[in-house]
Design an enzyme around this catalytic site. Structure first.
Site, PDB file in Angstrom:
ATOM      1  N   SER A 143      30.887  47.962  45.296  1.00  0.00           N
ATOM      2  CA  SER A 143      31.180  48.629  44.256  1.00  0.00           C
ATOM      3  C   SER A 143      29.826  49.464  43.765  1.00  0.00           C
ATOM      4  CB  SER A 143      31.471  47.562  43.151  1.00  0.00           C
ATOM      5  OG  SER A 143      31.382  48.149  41.776  1.00  0.00           O
ATOM      6  N   TYR A 156      29.190  39.015  38.971  1.00  0.00           N
ATOM      7  CA  TYR A 156      30.088  40.007  39.877  1.00  0.00           C
ATOM      8  C   TYR A 156      28.931  41.331  40.132  1.00  0.00           C
ATOM      9  CZ  TYR A 156      32.986  43.937  40.872  1.00  0.00           C
ATOM     10  OH  TYR A 156      33.913  45.051  41.827  1.00  0.00           O
TER      11      TYR A 156
END
Length: 272
Positions: A143, A156
């Site tokens: 990401s 995350y």
């Protein structure tokens, strides 16, 4: 002399029941790969398989909860039993939790590390012999979160930084053996990820945010980078520029900016 057709390469794809994983499965099928699909949802896997079969790809479904500590060994055993040897392994399974570190449950925080980091690493290790023998590659989905710390989604963001660092190093090693690894770093994508991260709430963003892409757009860009053997790809010019800027901005500024988007303060829990 009759020509013998070469067997189609196989792509093993986790998180293939929807979103980016489903789009990547379809993209690999379009390019002439057969697909082995892994996810918890049997219904979702069947839907993805139907789309791939419509593109003449042979499909293999492996329902699995990859957070189960025994799932990696079980998946490898099932793949071997089916006589399959993947040329491409796509580690797409993962999730995030939108909450201050002390507010999200222990299960959620450790689950992110387990799925985003441990499972990805384990599957890379288990299938490296296949990828090297087939001169193929890994496509690990990270990401743009990998390029900065993330107050409000601390675990995350950190887990995706691991995926980026690990994949770059893995690519360097594999290229010496004729294989490779690509890290796909998408920005915002309209998938089921947001619903799981927020418990159904909506993450606010600016109107007409040009960083948001579709799962199909991300899959197309990621597949092309994989075939070109690029170590890192960031879909979308705006996302790529933002990731580049993170290298040069002062860290306190980066933290404040990310916290302004993701951090939702809540009372600290009582200490027993």
């Amino acid at each position: 002399m009759a020509r013998t057709s070469r067997p189609r390469p196989l792509a093993l794809i986790t998180g293939a029941s929807g979103g980016i994983g489903e789009s990547l499965a379809v993209r690999f099928a379009k390019a002439g790969y057969d697909v082995a699909l892994v996810a918890r949802s049997v219904e979702g896997l069947q839907a993805t398989a139907a789309r791939c079969e419509a593109l003449k790809a042979a499909t293999h479904i492996f329902p699995a909860d990859l957070q189960d500590q025994a799932s990696g060994a079980a998946l490898e055993a099932a793949v071997r039993k089916a006589g399959l040897s993947p040329s491409a392994v796509v580690n797409n399974a993962g999730f995030g939790a939108l909450a201050p570190f002390y507010q999200a449950s222990m299960e959620s925080q450790l689950g992110q590390i387990d799925l985003n980091v441990r499972v990805l690493t384990e599957l890379c290790r288990r299938f490296t012999p296949d990828v090297v023998a087939n001169k193929g590659g890994f496509l690990n989905v990270a990401s743009t979160a990998a390029f900065q710390p993330g107050p409000g989604m601390a675990v995350y963001f950190a887990s995706k930084a691991y995926v980026l660092s690990f994949t770059e190093a893995l690519d360097y090693e594999l290229k010496l053996q004729g294989a490779h690894a690509t890290c796909l770093c998408p920005g915002p994508v309209e998938t089921g990820f947001q619903a799981r991260a927020t418990g159904g709430a909506t993450v606010p963003r600016r109107p007409n945010d040009n960083r948001v892409l579709t799962a199909d757009q991300v899959a197309d860009i990621g597949f092309k980078a994989f075939k070109a053997r690029k170590p890192v790809v960031i879909p979308g010019g705006a996302n790529a520029r933002l990731a580049w800027m993170m290298k040069w901005l002062p860290r306190p500024m980066v933290l404040k900016r990310v916290a302004g988007i993701y951090y939702r303060p809540a009372p600290a829990p009582d200490v027993a």
